[in-house]
Design an enzyme around this catalytic site. Structure first.
Site, mmCIF file in Angstrom:
data_model
loop_
_atom_site.group_PDB
_atom_site.id
_atom_site.type_symbol
_atom_site.label_atom_id
_atom_site.label_comp_id
_atom_site.label_asym_id
_atom_site.label_seq_id
_atom_site.Cartn_x
_atom_site.Cartn_y
_atom_site.Cartn_z
ATOM 1 N N LYS A 148 15.141 1.882 -7.075
ATOM 2 C CA LYS A 148 14.779 0.730 -6.246
ATOM 3 C C LYS A 148 13.321 0.369 -6.525
ATOM 4 O O LYS A 148 12.398 1.017 -6.047
ATOM 5 C CB LYS A 148 14.956 1.006 -4.746
ATOM 6 N N THR A 194 1.596 6.879 2.440
ATOM 7 C CA THR A 194 1.884 8.094 3.203
ATOM 8 C C THR A 194 2.712 7.799 4.451
ATOM 9 O O THR A 194 3.594 8.582 4.828
ATOM 10 C CB THR A 194 0.558 8.812 3.553
ATOM 11 N N GLU A 199 5.107 11.227 -3.818
ATOM 12 C CA GLU A 199 3.780 10.951 -4.387
ATOM 13 C C GLU A 199 3.138 9.909 -3.491
ATOM 14 O O GLU A 199 3.507 8.735 -3.542
ATOM 15 C CB GLU A 199 3.919 10.408 -5.811
ATOM 16 N N CYS A 220 -3.667 5.191 -7.090
ATOM 17 C CA CYS A 220 -3.651 6.259 -6.073
ATOM 18 C C CYS A 220 -4.664 7.348 -6.364
ATOM 19 O O CYS A 220 -5.269 7.899 -5.460
ATOM 20 C CB CYS A 220 -2.258 6.847 -5.966
ATOM 21 N N GLY A 270 4.595 5.973 -2.998
ATOM 22 C CA GLY A 270 4.189 4.879 -2.125
ATOM 23 C C GLY A 270 3.222 5.380 -1.074
ATOM 24 O O GLY A 270 2.605 6.446 -1.229
ATOM 25 N N GLU A 307 -6.886 5.168 3.220
ATOM 26 C CA GLU A 307 -6.774 4.574 1.890
ATOM 27 C C GLU A 307 -6.921 3.053 1.974
ATOM 28 O O GLU A 307 -6.237 2.413 2.771
ATOM 29 C CB GLU A 307 -5.399 4.941 1.316
HETATM 30 P P1 NAD Z 1 5.035 1.393 0.127
HETATM 31 O O1 NAD Z 1 5.116 2.728 0.760
HETATM 32 O O2 NAD Z 1 4.915 0.209 0.993
HETATM 33 O O3 NAD Z 1 6.314 1.091 -0.764
HETATM 34 C C1 NAD Z 1 6.696 1.911 -1.843
HETATM 35 C C2 NAD Z 1 8.175 1.735 -2.095
HETATM 36 O O4 NAD Z 1 8.882 2.228 -0.965
HETATM 37 C C3 NAD Z 1 8.634 0.288 -2.276
HETATM 38 O O5 NAD Z 1 9.691 0.245 -3.200
HETATM 39 C C4 NAD Z 1 9.137 -0.068 -0.888
HETATM 40 O O6 NAD Z 1 10.106 -1.085 -0.896
HETATM 41 C C5 NAD Z 1 9.752 1.244 -0.453
HETATM 42 N N1 NAD Z 1 9.825 1.416 0.996
HETATM 43 C C6 NAD Z 1 9.029 0.871 1.955
HETATM 44 N N2 NAD Z 1 9.450 1.253 3.193
HETATM 45 C C7 NAD Z 1 10.519 2.067 2.997
HETATM 46 C C8 NAD Z 1 11.384 2.767 3.881
HETATM 47 N N3 NAD Z 1 11.237 2.720 5.204
HETATM 48 N N4 NAD Z 1 12.388 3.494 3.342
HETATM 49 C C9 NAD Z 1 12.558 3.576 2.016
HETATM 50 N N5 NAD Z 1 11.773 2.921 1.113
HETATM 51 C C10 NAD Z 1 10.755 2.187 1.600
HETATM 52 O O7 NAD Z 1 3.858 1.521 -0.920
HETATM 53 P P2 NAD Z 1 3.284 0.364 -1.834
HETATM 54 O O8 NAD Z 1 2.456 -0.496 -0.951
HETATM 55 O O9 NAD Z 1 4.374 -0.222 -2.668
HETATM 56 O O10 NAD Z 1 2.358 1.210 -2.838
HETATM 57 C C11 NAD Z 1 1.054 1.552 -2.548
HETATM 58 C C12 NAD Z 1 0.987 2.991 -2.115
HETATM 59 O O11 NAD Z 1 1.548 3.841 -3.118
HETATM 60 C C13 NAD Z 1 -0.414 3.468 -1.923
HETATM 61 O O12 NAD Z 1 -0.534 4.130 -0.701
HETATM 62 C C14 NAD Z 1 -0.638 4.444 -3.074
HETATM 63 O O13 NAD Z 1 -1.558 5.450 -2.830
HETATM 64 C C15 NAD Z 1 0.723 4.976 -3.302
HETATM 65 N N6 NAD Z 1 0.849 5.484 -4.667
HETATM 66 C C16 NAD Z 1 0.833 6.842 -4.866
HETATM 67 C C17 NAD Z 1 0.913 7.359 -6.146
HETATM 68 C C18 NAD Z 1 0.870 8.855 -6.389
HETATM 69 O O14 NAD Z 1 1.174 9.276 -7.503
HETATM 70 N N7 NAD Z 1 0.521 9.667 -5.417
HETATM 71 C C19 NAD Z 1 1.048 6.494 -7.238
HETATM 72 C C20 NAD Z 1 1.065 5.126 -6.994
HETATM 73 C C21 NAD Z 1 0.981 4.638 -5.694
#
Ligand code: NAD
Length: 489
Positions: free
Chosen positions: A182, A237, A257, A291, A235, A392
């Site tokens: 997804k 935290t 992650e 991240c 995504g 963050e």
């Molecule tokens: P997000 O958590 O909003 O979304 C990430 C993914 O999860 C998207 O595909 C989204 O549609 C899905 N999602 C959202 N809510 C969900 C739910 N309730 N159930 C299942 N899936 C859900 O994050 P974002 O805004 O897309 O990305 C930014 C974040 O990602 C930042 O906090 C960043 O630090 C983190 N990130 C971490 C790493 C790592 O390796 N640690 C790498 C890249 C990004």
């Protein structure tokens, strides 16, 4: 390449059971170009019945012929997919340039490395093996086998769409699992295009499925489905914690992650030129939407002013511009939501008593009007207790904190709910070694920035996540160990 050369004029489909399909409901959503706010494309939006079909296709494929495909054949398919992807890197780079606002030069540089992810796992999967155990009972011949988990749900963020999708798909497929991917609803286009290559690479129908749509309900439907054995999520935290809670009801395997607020510790004896270059990169690379970026800049008080001056001098001539201009060094943020979030944090910092210093004014430039642009910004005079030092922000923003002693620097760096990465800059090798032991983070870098590569494990401590992505650890995390005890007499 122009937009019309890389974009589809019809809605981007999903991939279910080897076929490109629309959603059962016929519903679509739009993606937007963050450099100008204009609509880019329509994308088919999954409903519960589409997620159900995708999981069923993956489940059937896993329990069908895929289970018996030999490791060498999985390896060959991954290599073939790498070659096919290589021929599409240019088009994919432009797609992410438009869909995610990545400067084309940087987009190309990142995606040039993407086939390497598939190649790495195509190689190391051939070494996957269990072991024989010299157990204390001589009537038993005892050994372990590493088996795939089954169906893996792969939930991907928007900051490196295709690269992160591949970092999840490659080890999962290498280990013999089937996947439902997804992509982020903000940047789904390159992952949908990747889906067009999997059949030609030889993967049977249903081994790779892609569903589009918002996290809740589409991602959450994967998390809740009892046929899904593992969720690999990258995504925020807050989202990660929701997934963690929900996955408990079916005791799913998880790789999480999550976010970071990593610290870079710069001591007085550091090579300041190098440390300034890394801080600059942490602000500018992907507009700071990384991240692992060290967004808390911890400076020894004796060099802090000189450091900030040198960093500011590098930032002032930064070429902020349209992502499709090859000279652009920093593009927009990914979306208006992200722009609002970063802008809010600057206001929070101001209200907390910090000094907010921006090094250009992209919003005054008419050619950037309507885009999600923000200037690189330092939050100076901060303390580690402020929200801008604890939460963050995910933009071209560093929070600067001064320290007086090594102990103080370590205490500040470790005083965080996150623990993704840390950097130390010093010319004292003994101090560097003390720091690598004292800093509590999943990756610690000495005299270099946080640069992850596919062949080294990456993953956070504390609220930065669970498990590892990349390296052989990701492959092992996508398997489960079965113990076989064979009675000899
Ligand atoms: P997000 O958590 O909003 O979304 C990430 C993914 O999860 C998207 O595909 C989204 O549609 C899905 N999602 C959202 N809510 C969900 C739910 N309730 N159930 C299942 N899936 C859900 O994050 P974002 O805004 O897309 O990305 C930014 C974040 O990602 C930042 O906090 C960043 O630090 C983190 N990130 C971490 C790493 C790592 O390796 N640690 C790498 C890249 C990004």
């Amino acid at each position: 390449m122009k937009r019309e050369d890389v974009l589809r004029s019809t809605p981007y489909p999903m991939l279910i059971g080897g076929r490109e399909v629309a959603s059962v409901s016929g519903k679509t959503f739009a993606t937007y170009d963050p450099s100008n706010g204009r609509k880019l494309a329509d994308v088919c939006e999954a409903g519960p019945e589409d997620v159900d079909r995708a999981v069923a296709a993956a489940y059937d494929a896993f329990h069908g012929p895929w289970r018996d495909v030999l490791p060498k054949d999985r390896s060959r398919m991954l290599m073939k997919l790498a070659r096919l992807l290589e021929s599409k890197v240019e088009a994919m780079s432009w797609l992410e340039c438009y869909d995610a606002g990545k400067p084309i030069a940087a987009s190309r540089a990142w995606l040039n490395g993407a086939p390497g992810t598939l190649e790495y796992y195509a190689g190391i999967l051939l070494g996957l093996a269990g072991e024989t155990l010299d157990v204390s009972d001589r009537t038993l011949f005892d050994y372990t086998v590493r088996e795939p988990l089954g169906v893996c749900g792969l939930i991907v963020p928007w900051n490196f769409p295709l690269s992160i999708a591949l970092l999840k798909m490659a080890p999962a497929l290498a280990a013999g699992n089937c996947v439902v991917v997804k992509p982020s609803e903000v940047t789904p286009l390159s992952t949908v295009e990747l889906g067009t290559l999997v059949a030609e690479a030889g993967f049977p129908p249903g081994v790779v499925n892609i569903v589009n749509g918002p996290g809740d309900p589409v991602g959450m439907a994967l998390v809740r489905d009892p046929r899904v054995a593992k969720i690999s999520f990258t995504g925020g935290t807050v989202t990660g914690k929701k997934i963690f809670r929900e996955a408990a009801s079916t005791v799913k395997r998880l790789t999480l992650e999550l976010g970071g607020k990593s610290a870079s510790l710069v001591f007085a004896d550091a090579d300041l030129g190098k440390a300034v270059g890394v801080a600059y990169n942490d602000m500018v690379r992907n507009s700071g939407q990384v991240c692992g970026a060290c967004t808390r800049l911890l400076l020894h008080e004796s060099i802090a002013d000189a450091f900030i001056e040198a960093l500011a001098a590098k930032l002032r001539p930064l070429r902020i511009g349209l992502p499709d201009d090859p000279a652009t060094e920093m593009g927009p943020l990914v979306s208006p939501v992200q722009l609002a979030r970063v802008t809010d944090y600057l206001e929070i910092g101001r209200n907390e008593g910090a000094n907010i210093e921006s090094y250009s004014d992209p919003r005054s430039r008419p050619e950037l009007a309507g885009g999600c642009y923000i200037a690189p910004t330092l939050i100076r005079g901060a303390t580690n207790a402020m929200r801008v030092a604890r939460e963050e922000i995910f933009g071209p923003v560093l929070t600067v904190i001064r320290f007086g002693s090594e102990e103080e620097a370590v205490r500040i760096a470790n005083d965080s709910s996150y623990g993704l990465a840390a950097c130390v800059f010093t010319s004292d090798a003994s101090r560097a070694m003390r720091m690598t032991r004292s800093l509590s983070a999943g990756t610690v870098c000495v005299n270099t920035g946080v640069r992850s590569s596919v062949d080294a494990p990456f993953g956070g401590f504390r609220e930065s996540g669970l498990g590892k992505e990349r390296g052989k650890e990701a492959l092992l995390d996508d398997t489960q160990i079965k113990n076989v005890r064979y009675g000899l007499a």
